[in-house]
Design an enzyme around this catalytic site. Structure first.
Site, PDB file in Angstrom:
ATOM      1  N   SER A   1       0.835  -1.191   0.000  1.00 25.94           N
ATOM      2  CA  SER A   1       0.000   0.000   0.000  1.00 25.94           C
ATOM      3  C   SER A   1       0.882   1.258   0.000  1.00 25.94           C
ATOM      4  CB  SER A   1      -0.892  -0.023   1.228  1.00 25.94           C
ATOM      5  OG  SER A   1      -1.689   1.123   1.222  1.00 25.94           O
ATOM      6  N   GLY A   2       0.594   2.168  -0.912  1.00 26.47           N
ATOM      7  CA  GLY A   2       1.341   3.426  -0.980  1.00 26.47           C
ATOM      8  C   GLY A   2       2.576   3.341  -1.855  1.00 26.47           C
TER       9      GLY A   2
ATOM     10  N   ASN B   1      -1.281   5.414   3.192  1.00 24.45           N
ATOM     11  CA  ASN B   1      -1.437   6.098   1.903  1.00 24.45           C
ATOM     12  C   ASN B   1      -2.631   7.047   1.989  1.00 24.45           C
ATOM     13  OD1 ASN B   1      -1.721   6.878  -0.731  1.00 24.45           O
ATOM     14  ND2 ASN B   1      -1.928   4.814  -1.578  1.00 24.45           N
TER      15      ASN B   1
ATOM     16  N   SER C   1      -5.482   5.681  -0.606  1.00 25.15           N
ATOM     17  CA  SER C   1      -5.335   4.225  -0.701  1.00 25.15           C
ATOM     18  C   SER C   1      -6.553   3.599  -1.373  1.00 25.15           C
ATOM     19  CB  SER C   1      -5.160   3.669   0.705  1.00 25.15           C
ATOM     20  OG  SER C   1      -4.958   2.291   0.624  1.00 25.15           O
ATOM     21  N   SER C   2      -6.283   2.721  -2.340  1.00 29.17           N
ATOM     22  CA  SER C   2      -7.406   2.043  -3.015  1.00 29.17           C
ATOM     23  C   SER C   2      -7.969   1.032  -2.033  1.00 29.17           C
ATOM     24  CB  SER C   2      -6.913   1.302  -4.251  1.00 29.17           C
ATOM     25  OG  SER C   2      -6.067   2.140  -4.999  1.00 29.17           O
TER      26      SER C   2
ATOM     27  N   GLY D   1      -2.768  -2.840  -2.205  1.00 27.26           N
ATOM     28  CA  GLY D   1      -1.460  -3.425  -1.936  1.00 27.26           C
ATOM     29  C   GLY D   1      -1.422  -4.174  -0.616  1.00 27.26           C
TER      30      GLY D   1
ATOM     31  N   GLU E   1      -0.866  -5.073   3.001  1.00 25.17           N
ATOM     32  CA  GLU E   1      -0.821  -4.118   4.100  1.00 25.17           C
ATOM     33  C   GLU E   1      -0.818  -4.796   5.469  1.00 25.17           C
ATOM     34  OE1 GLU E   1      -3.997  -1.553   2.965  1.00 25.17           O
ATOM     35  OE2 GLU E   1      -5.546  -2.799   3.851  1.00 25.17           O
TER      36      GLU E   1
ATOM     37  N   THR F   1      -1.584   2.662  -8.081  1.00 26.00           N
ATOM     38  CA  THR F   1      -2.676   3.376  -8.745  1.00 26.00           C
ATOM     39  C   THR F   1      -2.106   4.447  -9.673  1.00 26.00           C
ATOM     40  OG1 THR F   1      -4.028   2.958  -6.826  1.00 26.00           O
ATOM     41  CG2 THR F   1      -4.789   4.668  -8.317  1.00 26.00           C
TER      42      THR F   1
HETATM   43  N1  LIG Z   1       5.070   8.288 -10.001  1.00 28.98           N
HETATM   44  C1  LIG Z   1       4.720   9.040  -8.966  1.00 28.98           C
HETATM   45  N2  LIG Z   1       5.038  10.336  -8.970  1.00 28.98           N
HETATM   46  C2  LIG Z   1       4.708  11.131  -7.933  1.00 28.98           C
HETATM   47  N3  LIG Z   1       4.012  10.705  -6.867  1.00 28.98           N
HETATM   48  C3  LIG Z   1       3.661   9.406  -6.799  1.00 28.98           C
HETATM   49  C4  LIG Z   1       3.994   8.536  -7.856  1.00 28.98           C
HETATM   50  N4  LIG Z   1       3.495   7.319  -7.525  1.00 28.98           N
HETATM   51  C5  LIG Z   1       2.900   7.466  -6.313  1.00 28.98           C
HETATM   52  N5  LIG Z   1       3.000   8.713  -5.873  1.00 28.98           N
HETATM   53  C6  LIG Z   1       2.479   9.277  -4.618  1.00 28.98           C
HETATM   54  O1  LIG Z   1       2.243   8.221  -3.732  1.00 28.98           O
HETATM   55  C7  LIG Z   1       0.881   8.182  -3.327  1.00 28.98           C
HETATM   56  C8  LIG Z   1       0.422   6.757  -3.191  1.00 28.98           C
HETATM   57  O2  LIG Z   1       0.385   6.159  -4.462  1.00 28.98           O
HETATM   58  P1  LIG Z   1      -0.752   5.157  -4.889  1.00 28.98           P
HETATM   59  O3  LIG Z   1      -2.055   5.623  -4.446  1.00 28.98           O
HETATM   60  O4  LIG Z   1      -0.557   4.881  -6.313  1.00 28.98           O
HETATM   61  O5  LIG Z   1      -0.367   3.903  -4.054  1.00 28.98           O
HETATM   62  P2  LIG Z   1      -0.962   2.470  -4.180  1.00 28.98           P
HETATM   63  O6  LIG Z   1       0.149   1.568  -4.445  1.00 28.98           O
HETATM   64  O7  LIG Z   1      -2.084   2.479  -5.130  1.00 28.98           O
HETATM   65  O8  LIG Z   1      -1.518   2.226  -2.717  1.00 28.98           O
HETATM   66  P3  LIG Z   1      -2.796   1.400  -2.263  1.00 28.98           P
HETATM   67  O9  LIG Z   1      -2.427  -0.010  -2.341  1.00 28.98           O
HETATM   68  O10 LIG Z   1      -2.990   1.858  -0.895  1.00 28.98           O
HETATM   69  O11 LIG Z   1      -3.858   1.793  -3.166  1.00 28.98           O
HETATM   70  C9  LIG Z   1       0.138   8.944  -4.370  1.00 28.98           C
HETATM   71  O12 LIG Z   1      -1.011   9.535  -3.829  1.00 28.98           O
HETATM   72  C10 LIG Z   1       1.163   9.969  -4.808  1.00 28.98           C
HETATM   73  O13 LIG Z   1       1.126  11.053  -3.928  1.00 28.98           O
HETATM   74 MG   LIG Z   2      -4.031   2.285  -5.108  1.00 28.61          MG
END
Ligand SMILES: Nc1ncnc2c1ncn2[C@@H]1O[C@H](COP(=O)(O)OP(=O)(O)OP(=O)(O)O)[C@@H](O)[C@H]1O
Ligand SMILES: [Mg+2]
Length: 1107
Positions: free
Chosen positions: A110-111, A160, A163-164, A390, A392, A115
């Site tokens: 997660s994070g 996050n 977070s999805s 992700g 967690e 996404t």
């Molecule tokens: N390529 C990137 N460039 C800039 N910021 C990023 C990038 N990827 C992720 N982030 C930052 O990290 C945060 C978390 O990313 P994201 O929501 O994609 O995580 P995740 O893997 O989908 O988590 P979860 O499993 O909780 O959904 C985003 O809100 C953003 O602020």
């Molecule tokens: Mg996500």
């Protein structure tokens, strides 16, 4: 690391190594150091072969611009520095060009940025695939589905901020050209427990906060909501605001996205009404009320909220109220109604809120799918993008975390299957020399969870379905019995725990050693959440709602469709859908993005080695590199390989008759590929280095271009030939038509010439005939004329004859008359005298003349000479006599008239006569002078003593004494002078003094000039050289000009015997001393009355204006 600086031409200007396969030495430290070095230089992407490792930068980097998109577009994977766009491009191109369905598997905890990565992939594909209004709309809808789903399905967690809280797999569908047609989204188990309760430091789903912050007051009022978060029990208060997140702005984005995706206004409204209802449900509170039978019953504390919910959703308030107080159980056509206590009532309330929300979320996905569904039925190519929650580990991990982590285990499994296990097994299968590489296979953990008999999920289901009292503890007991011996399962009671010193593991928990670490799950709530029970009374109440969306969300509430069978548990549903997903993924070509989280603080520039090391380990990345390095970068079955590259060798192009393997051998030999670069397996060719593959691809591309040129050449030849043949054929057709036309023309010409010749001949013939006919007619006419002349001659001679006859007859008559006369005279002569006839005639004549004179005597006119009357003539024969008589009479009466004049009168009349002869019809002044008597001496010189001197100076008889005006030549002004005419002289004297100014002898006066007009101006011209002429001629004016001129004329004549020249002209010259001045008379205006005015125009011109 110094060695790491060695760079291949392919990976020029790299920070560290871009592809871990090139890492030397290969161990955990160098792996982490390489990642760290790259991370520090903002290189967040690194390859392991074709797998992309992505490290979350936690800040926006300028590497996703449209220019970057262009840079990576249509470039080979290894050509540029590692980037998520390179992977997207590779996947898109192999989908478009090689017709292979693709899936992009994004994993990480997660994070870690899954996404974000999935959105980057989608936006890249959207940017490079086809364009056009329709395609753009599809793209826009696909992209805009993200904000909607994120608003409803994402929430802030401790790990996050976005977070999805659901799993999402999206299939993007393309046509054969690679233009997007639409998509299908599948969602996996939303973490609905979050709706009613959130762990410390976390938030509910974004949409609740967005609505309260972003909706207008009006809109909130309609939804019966208030802006204040604290008014709502379901909204955890401690982190209502998230740094850097603008809920209000996001709300606008979501509404806009909903509109683009195709939500109708009323649908959007309904969605927000359900969200509002969920939020308000949390505010319903219950209080206990004792009943007579000793049981506790719950009552709603404040019904206001309930009322508003019912108004919002169109539910009958009493029905909902009852559903919160009673529970009806149906068994074998029997209905038993039991009351709910307060705890049960709260449970029912929360279950309803969770169900409403999660069903709304599923409805949203279905609705979006409806919009983005591909409209055509043509075969589609598919690119799947998997973005799942992700892995967690929280402080309190419950059923949801268990499910989420299970899902991640499965994904790791598929990764291992495809990259580690499958690859190694394949080498062995294909007979390629291979030393096995050890790796951790998490299949054992998956088995612990999903095994149909002994798996935790199966156990949970069994417990849920078991009759008797079922609690979370009984479930844990069961787990302890069945899984006690499993290496990855721990609990206080398990076998492993016996050796455990870890007393932190509480009794109501179990621990699973996941591939990514140990997670301790609280068993509390597992059974309930797996059962996912919603009391039937509630679902029926919902179905009865006068709200189409809510009604549709609870189809089981329809009494007509009562199903007594238990619905499948949440666990088994999830297991099934994950299994389907895995199957689906296995049919596609996988592309991996492995997301790594650099730190736990969501902070930029922070790289926590330990955290990263942990992730690298459990993700098995090092093993991945090892397998990759020892193995081959690319493999392909012989047939497709030969099919793809056969155009590169003459023997294999266009057809290879032998077995495919032999063909590939020939091909590789021909291309002189070094032997260490490839190996022949049993059914596949293995290529060690990607460069070799790229070389092959480049050659193929070049060859394809050549072939395309060849095809184009042949096609052009064919096209020209067909065109030529067509033109030839057309030419023949045109020529034949033209010839026909020309012949027709020629024929027409000959025909018309023949007609002309014919017409000439006919004309000639006709003219000849006409001539003959005319001749004939002339002959006939001539005969007639001759006959006529003949008849004429005859008639004339007859006429002559007749005339002769008549004359003769007349002569006879005359002769006869004479004869008769003669006879009569002879007979009667004896009775008359011979001259009697003459006498009678004369007598008669005399009588008539006598009568004439007598009558004339009586008719005589008056004796006045001006009387014009004269009697009419009575007889014609007296005509001359009558005229003569008239003349004589007139002369006589004039004589008579004259005879009565005295001598003086005679003189006057003579003068008048003279004047008449001189001026009549010549001078306009004349007629006025006729009636005026000529007095001559108007000034009585002798009587007036004033003129005594003058009288003395003139001793002759004065004929004229009169005052005249002398015109001054210098200015045309007049000066009065006395004009005297004596027998011999003309004198001019001063009027006042009487002094003589000039005296001219009459002999010196040669001419008098005057105008023909009605003025009194006249000039007296003097003889040149005479004594008086020194001063020049006189220009005078007088009222008695006619009289003066006449007298001057008469006097001059009598004295000098010469006629004075009188010139009448409107322009004459007057001599003044030396100069001659012209006096000109013009017709002037009547401005000065009837007086003529004289003006000097210039030195030589005096102008007299006569009115
Ligand atoms: N390529 C990137 N460039 C800039 N910021 C990023 C990038 N990827 C992720 N982030 C930052 O990290 C945060 C978390 O990313 P994201 O929501 O994609 O995580 P995740 O893997 O989908 O988590 P979860 O499993 O909780 O959904 C985003 O809100 C953003 O602020
Ligand atoms: Mg996500």
């Amino acid at each position: 690391m110094a060695k790491m600086e060695v760079k291949t031409s392919l990976l020029d200007d790299m920070i560290g190594v871009g592809d871990m396969v090139l890492l030397e030495p290969l161990d955990e430290d160098s792996f982490i150091n390489n990642l760290k070095k790259r991370f520090d230089h903002n290189e967040v992407y690194t390859y392991i072969g074709s797998v992309v490792i992505s490290i979350n930068p936690y800040r926006s980097l300028p590497i996703y611009t449209p220019e970057k998109v262009e840079e990576y577009r249509n470039r080979n994977f290894y050509e540029l520095s590692p980037h998520i766009f390179a992977l997207s491009d590779e996947a898109y191109r192999s989908l478009r060009d090689q017709d292979k369905d693709q899936c992009i598997l994004i994993t990480g905890e997660s994070g870690a940025g899954k996404t974000e990565a999935s959105k980057l992939v989608m936006s890249y594909v959207a940017a490079v695939c086809g364009k056009g209004a329709e395609v753009n709309q599809v793209k826009e809808q696909l992209l805009q589905s993200n904000p909607v789903l994120e608003a409803f399905g994402n929430a802030k967690t401790v790990r996050n901020d976005n977070s999805s809280r659901f799993g999402k797999y999206m299939d993007i569908e393309f046509d054969f050209k690679g233009d997007p047609l639409g998509g299908v989204i599948s969602n996996y188990l939303l973490e609905k427990s979050r709706v009613v309760k959130q762990p410390r430091g976390e938030r509910n789903f974004h949409i609740f906060y967005q609505i309260l912050s972003g909706a207008s007051e009006d809109f909130l009022c309609k939804l019966k909501l208030e802006q204040d978060f604290s008014r709502y029990n379901y909204l955890g208060l401690d982190s209502a605001k998230v740094n850097g997140v603008d809920d209000a702005a996001n709300f606008r984005t979501v509404r806009n996205a909903m509109q683009i995706v195709g939500f109708m206004d009323h649908e959007t409204q309904s969605v927000f009404e359900v969200v509002a209802a969920v939020l308000k449900l949390g505010n319903i509170e219950f209080k206990p009320e004792s009943r007579v039978n000793g049981l506790d019953e719950s009552k709603i504390k404040d019904k206001n909220e309930l009322k508003e919910i019912c108004e919002l959703t169109g539910i009958d308030q009493s029905v909902l109220e009852r559903a919160f107080s009673f529970r009806t159980v149906e068994a074998k056509q029997e209905k038993v109604s039991t009351t709910l206590n307060v705890a049960q009532a709260y449970y029912a309330r929360d279950a309803l809120a969770k169900n409403l929300y999660s069903r709304l979320f599923s409805w949203l996905v279905t609705r979006i799918n409806e919009s983005i569904k591909a409209q055509t039925k043509v075969r589609k190519k598919v690119m799947g993008v998997l973005d799942i929650y992700g892995f967690e580990i929280f402080e309190d991990n419950s059923f949801e975390q268990f499910i989420i982590n299970y899902c991640n285990e499965k994904l790791q499994q598929i990764f291992i299957e495809l990259t580690l296990k499958e690859e190694q097994e394949e080498y062995i299968r294909e007979g390629i020399e291979w030393t096995h590489i050890e790796y951790f296979n998490n299949a054992i953990i998956c088995d612990l969870i999903e095994n149909n008999q002994t798996g935790i999920l199966a156990m949970l289901d069994e417990e849920c379905l078991r009759p008797g009292t079922v609690t979370d503890d009984t479930f844990l007991e069961k787990l302890n019995q069945v899984c006690a011996t499993h290496q990855h399962f721990e609990s206080r009671m398990s076998k492993c725990s016996r050796f455990l010193n870890d007393t932190t593991l509480p009794h109501s928990c179990f621990r699973i050693q996941h591939y990514a670490g140990k997670v301790m799950y609280q068993v509390e709530g597992f059974v309930d959440k797996n059962n996912d029970l919603l009391y039937r009374d509630l679902s029926q109440a919902m179905w009865k709602a006068n709200h189409s969306l809510i009604k549709a969300l609870f189809p089981e509430g329809n009494p007509a469709k009562i199903n007594l069978k238990r619905p499948p548990t949440a666990g088994s549903q999830f297991k099934a859908s994950v299994a389907t997903l895995m199957k689906n993924l296995q049919t596609k070509n996988p592309n991996y993005i492995r997301c790594i989280k650099p730190n736990d603080k969501k902070a930029a520039h922070v790289f926590n080695d330990a955290l990263v090391c942990h992730q690298i380990r459990y993700l098995g990345l090092l093993e991945n590199v090892r397998v990759r390095r020892a193995g081959y970068a690319f493999r392909q079955a012989y047939e497709p390989c030969l099919e793809r590259y056969k155009m590169l060798c003459k023997q294999t192009w266009p057809h290879w008759r032998g077995p495919a393997r032999a063909g590939v051998e020939v091909l590789f030999n021909e291309l002189e590929i070094p032997e260490e670069e490839f190996s022949f397996g049993r059914s596949k060719i293995f290529i060690r280095n990607p460069r070799t593959l790229f070389k092959l691809e480049d050659l193929r591309k070049q060859r394809l271009e050549d072939l395309a040129t060849l095809i184009e050449k042949i096609y052009r030849g064919w096209k020209c030939r067909t065109r030529f043949l067509l033109m030839k054929k057309s030419q023949i057709v045109i020529a034949s038509w033209y010839r026909r036309y020309a012949q027709q023309k020629k024929y027409q010409k000959i025909k018309s010439s023949a007609i002309i010749v014919q017409s000439y001949i006919r004309g000639w013939k006709a003219r000849k005939l006409l001539r003959e006919l005319k001749h004939q007619r002339r002959c006939n006419e001539a005969a007639t004329i001759i006959a006529a002349y003949w008849h004429g001659t005859q008639a004339r001679s007859e006429l002559r004859r007749l005339k002769e006859e008549a004359r003769n007859k007349h002569a006879i008559a005359v002769i006869w008359a004479f004869w008769l006369g003669y006879k009569v005279r002879r007979e009667y002569r004896k009775f008359f005298r011979a001259n009697a006839g003459r006498k009678i005639y004369e007598f008669t004549l005399q009588r008539l003349i006598q009568k004439y004179f007598l009558e004339m005597k009586n008719k005589m006119p008056s004796l006045s000479p001006i009387d014009k009357n004269w009697p009419a003539r009575p007889y014609l024969f007296l005509d001359s006599t009558h005229k003569e008589l008239k003349r004589i009479f007139h002369l006589w009466r004039c004589k008579k008239y004259r005879d009565q004049f005295t001598d003086q009168q005679k003189l006057i009349y003579e003068e008048k006569l003279e004047a008449s002869e001189l001026f009549k019809d010549k001078k306009a002044l004349y007629p006025a002078s006729v009636g005026q008597p000529f007095q001559g001496a108007y000034l009585e010189i002798s009587k007036n003593p004033k003129y005594k001197k003058l009288k003395d100076a003139v001793d002759e008889k004065i004929i004229i004494a009169e005052v005249v005006n002398k015109i001054n030549r210098a200015n045309g002004k007049a000066t009065s002078r006395i004009f005297l005419l004596t027998k011999n002289n003309v004198l001019l004297a001063d009027q006042k003094s009487g002094n003589i100014k000039s005296e001219v002898p009459l002999g010196d006066v040669i001419k008098v000039s005057m105008s023909s007009q009605n003025d009194g101006f006249f000039a007296v011209h003097l003889k040149e050289g005479s004594g008086a002429a020194g001063k020049g001629d006189f220009l005078l004016s007088s009222d008695h000009l006619i009289e003066m001129a006449t007298k001057l004329y008469r006097t001059t004549l009598s004295q000098t015997k010469q006629k004075l020249n009188i010139e009448i002209s409107d322009e004459f010259l007057v001599q003044f001393r030396q100069d001659k001045v012209c006096v000109k008379f013009i017709q002037g205006s009547q401005k000065n009355g009837n007086i003529p005015t004289c003006k000097r125009k210039n030195n030589r011109l005096l102008e007299v204006a006569v009115p």
